[in-house]
Scaffold this motif. Structure first.
Motif, short mmCIF file in Angstrom:
data_model
loop_
_atom_site.label_atom_id
_atom_site.label_comp_id
_atom_site.label_asym_id
_atom_site.label_seq_id
_atom_site.Cartn_x
_atom_site.Cartn_y
_atom_site.Cartn_z
N HIS A 210 -33.21 10.53 -25.14
CA HIS A 210 -34.12 11.19 -24.21
C HIS A 210 -33.47 12.47 -23.69
O HIS A 210 -32.24 12.53 -23.55
CB HIS A 210 -34.44 10.27 -23.03
N GLU A 211 -34.29 13.44 -23.36
CA GLU A 211 -33.75 14.67 -22.78
C GLU A 211 -33.22 14.39 -21.38
O GLU A 211 -33.90 13.77 -20.55
CB GLU A 211 -34.83 15.75 -22.73
N LEU A 212 -32.00 14.84 -21.12
CA LEU A 212 -31.38 14.65 -19.81
C LEU A 212 -30.21 15.61 -19.66
O LEU A 212 -29.37 15.72 -20.55
CB LEU A 212 -30.89 13.21 -19.66
N GLY A 213 -30.16 16.27 -18.51
CA GLY A 213 -29.04 17.17 -18.22
C GLY A 213 -29.20 18.54 -18.90
O GLY A 213 -30.30 18.92 -19.27
N PRO A 214 -28.12 19.26 -19.07
CA PRO A 214 -26.73 18.80 -18.87
C PRO A 214 -26.34 18.56 -17.42
O PRO A 214 -25.37 17.86 -17.14
CB PRO A 214 -25.89 19.92 -19.48
N GLU A 215 -27.10 19.13 -16.42
CA GLU A 215 -26.83 18.83 -15.03
C GLU A 215 -27.86 17.85 -14.49
O GLU A 215 -29.02 17.88 -14.89
CB GLU A 215 -26.85 20.10 -14.17
N VAL A 216 -27.43 17.00 -13.56
CA VAL A 216 -28.33 16.08 -12.87
C VAL A 216 -28.01 16.15 -11.38
O VAL A 216 -26.98 16.71 -10.97
CB VAL A 216 -28.17 14.64 -13.37
N PHE A 217 -28.88 15.55 -10.57
CA PHE A 217 -28.57 15.42 -9.15
C PHE A 217 -28.10 14.00 -8.88
O PHE A 217 -28.81 13.04 -9.15
CB PHE A 217 -29.77 15.73 -8.25
N ALA A 218 -26.87 13.89 -8.36
CA ALA A 218 -26.28 12.58 -8.06
C ALA A 218 -26.36 12.32 -6.57
O ALA A 218 -25.97 13.17 -5.75
CB ALA A 218 -24.82 12.55 -8.52
N LEU A 219 -26.88 11.16 -6.21
CA LEU A 219 -26.96 10.71 -4.82
C LEU A 219 -25.75 9.83 -4.53
O LEU A 219 -25.48 8.87 -5.25
CB LEU A 219 -28.25 9.92 -4.61
N ASN A 220 -25.03 10.15 -3.45
CA ASN A 220 -23.85 9.36 -3.10
C ASN A 220 -23.52 9.61 -1.63
O ASN A 220 -22.82 10.55 -1.28
CB ASN A 220 -22.66 9.73 -3.99
N VAL A 221 -24.06 8.75 -0.77
CA VAL A 221 -23.86 8.93 0.67
C VAL A 221 -23.33 7.63 1.26
O VAL A 221 -23.77 6.53 0.90
CB VAL A 221 -25.16 9.38 1.36
N ALA A 222 -22.34 7.75 2.14
CA ALA A 222 -21.71 6.60 2.79
C ALA A 222 -22.04 6.60 4.28
O ALA A 222 -21.94 7.64 4.96
CB ALA A 222 -20.20 6.64 2.59
N TYR A 223 -22.43 5.41 4.77
CA TYR A 223 -22.73 5.23 6.19
C TYR A 223 -21.76 4.20 6.78
O TYR A 223 -21.11 3.45 6.05
CB TYR A 223 -24.16 4.71 6.37
#
Length: 468
Positions: A210-223
């Motif tokens: 499947h088409e993906l990238g080369p850049e993506v948005f990564a979610l990574n938040v710590a509470y």
């Protein structure tokens, strides 16, 4: 079947004459390393390890094991937490030398040998802006993950790995080599998509790209860990109508001890929300804003990232060697009571290295009918995984007991379906197999009887051959 009491040296010599690849016996200088797998709890000593060079080697090794009455294990990446890749006093078919990957541009598929890791695949596909749903730790082997499910960073958009299996080259229990696809050995093709290693040794996978990238948005938040309940409820509500491009998870873990974090945060327990937007990164940034404001963040590491880098970003935190006992369970709905139970047990982790994670499923995963693949019912939108990890053998019982008690506490919120890539030590046996495959179990047992009537491939979530 004739069982021979051949000495290990003689056994290895006899097998070596049949293979192009290498045979590693207990006296071999590489034996101690070769018998080790990713989970440090597993300590088994095979009679021999056949490091196969090609499918013909695999076929010869399978026939040899049958002739000599040897229990048979199959090693792809060696990452299965139950340790099924190695067996005491038996033969290990080691595919680690078979790691070829090549793309079929016209068919938009990738062909992957049975010993390849997801890093091997990503290195070939990602530069072309292509991906197939695979492991979230890139050092994981393709084979084990692909045959039992495959819950990736793009799962809600592109489905599970099993949903993208176009064809497979398989060595059967009698040593025959067959191709399974929608047009050949259709019953075997159906069974491989979720039935694990029950039906043969897959020496090559053809997977849809499947088409993906080369850049993506990564979610990574710590509470803060004190906000675990608030964050879990907020995440549950926020992703209820999430678009397919967004695959996320809620988790409790400990922040890494790395220079990139302020000293006061290193090693601190936290509650987090993580995931990936499988589409335009700018759209991903907008779509995840609410998930980055569920409480006051300790640290927000979200942002644009190269997909290849994202795929291997977790590798340092899942090295070979630590002791592991991971158990998963699909949850039916996610009530406030289920949230309270999850938060309570997550706060009792006996090891700071233990990861508690709930993955949001649904999307494309849920649009595959229960009978379309062996994997079965896709109705559960949430998957809980208790990934207990520790280092000292003296702590085994404490961590095992915690994981089992947490899993039991979650059972009232589940139909009992587990995820066989995180199967504990497969101690529930046939009960877990029947509960997980449900209405598909009988069909799987009949296919097992057709392709492996002697149950030679039984070191797995074993499906016993049907008896008419």
């Amino acid at each position: 079947m004739t069982i021979h009491s051949t000495a290990p040296a003689d056994l290895a010599s006899a097998l070596a004459e049949l293979l192009a690849g290498e045979v590693i016996a207990p006296y071999h200088p590489e034996y101690e390393n070769a018998r080790r797998v990713w989970n440090g709890m597993i300590d088994k000593r095979p009679a021999a390890i056949a490091r196969c060079g090609d499918a013909d080697d695999v076929a010869a090794a399978v026939r040899f094991a049958t002739e000599h009455g040897l229990p048979l294990a199959v090693r792809g990446g060696g990452h299965n937490v139950a340790g099924t890749a190695v067996v005491d006093d038996g033969l290990v078919i080691d595919l680690s030398a078979m790691r070829g990957v090549h793309i079929d541009a016209s068919g938009r598929t990738v062909h992957v040998e049975g010993g390849a890791t997801w890093a091997d695949v990503d290195r070939v596909t990602a530069p072309l802006g292509l991906a197939t749903p695979g492991g979230v730790v890139s050092e994981t082997g393709v084979a084990g993950l692909a045959l039992s499910g495959g819950v990736s960073h793009q799962r809600r958009r592109d489905g599970m790995t099993v949903d993208n299996l176009v064809s497979a080259e398989v060595v059967l229990a009698d040593g025959r080599q067959v191709r399974a696809s929608a047009g050949e050995h259709q019953d075997l093709h159906w069974a491989l998509r979720g039935g694990g290693g029950n039906f043969g040794v897959v020496t090559s996978f053809e997977l849809r790209l499947h088409e993906l990238g080369p850049e993506v948005f990564a979610l990574n938040v710590a509470y803060q860990i004190e906000d675990a309940g608030r964050v879990l409820a907020g995440w549950r509500d926020a992703v209820a109508d999430a678009p397919d491009e967004l695959s996320t998870a809620w988790l409790v873990w400990s922040l890494p001890v790395v220079d990139e974090l302020p000293e006061q945060l290193r090693g601190l327990p936290y509650v987090g929300v993580a995931g990936m937007w499988a589409g335009d990164p700018d759209e991903g940034e907008r779509a995840t804003r609410a998930l980055r404001d569920l409480a006051r963040p300790l640290v927000d590491m979200s942002g644009r990232v190269e997909y290849l880098d994202f795929q291997r970003s977790l590798d340092p935190f899942f090295p070979a060697g630590p002791r592991r006992y991971w158990k998963a369970l699909y949850l039916d709905g996610f009530s406030d009571t289920a949230i309270d139970t999850t938060v309570d047990w997550s706060g009792r982790r006996p090891s700071n290295d233990t990861l508690i994670i709930i993955r949001h499923c649904g999307g494309a995963m849920a649009r595959i009918g229960a009978q379309e693949t062996a994997f079965g019912d896709r109705g559960s939108e949430w998957m809980l995984s208790i990934d207990s990890t520790w280092h000292d053998p003296a702590d085994d019982e404490t961590n095992l007991a915690y994981t089992r008690a947490f899993w039991e506490a979650a059972l009232p919120f589940s139909n009992g379906k587990t995820y066989f890539n995180f199967p504990g030590l497969l101690e529930e046996g046939d009960a877990a197999v029947r509960a997980t495959y449900g209405a598909n179990h009988l069909r799987l047992a009949r296919i097992k009887a057709a392709y492996d009537p002697g149950n030679r491939f039984r070191l797995n979530q074993n499906i016993r051959p049907a008896v008419d």
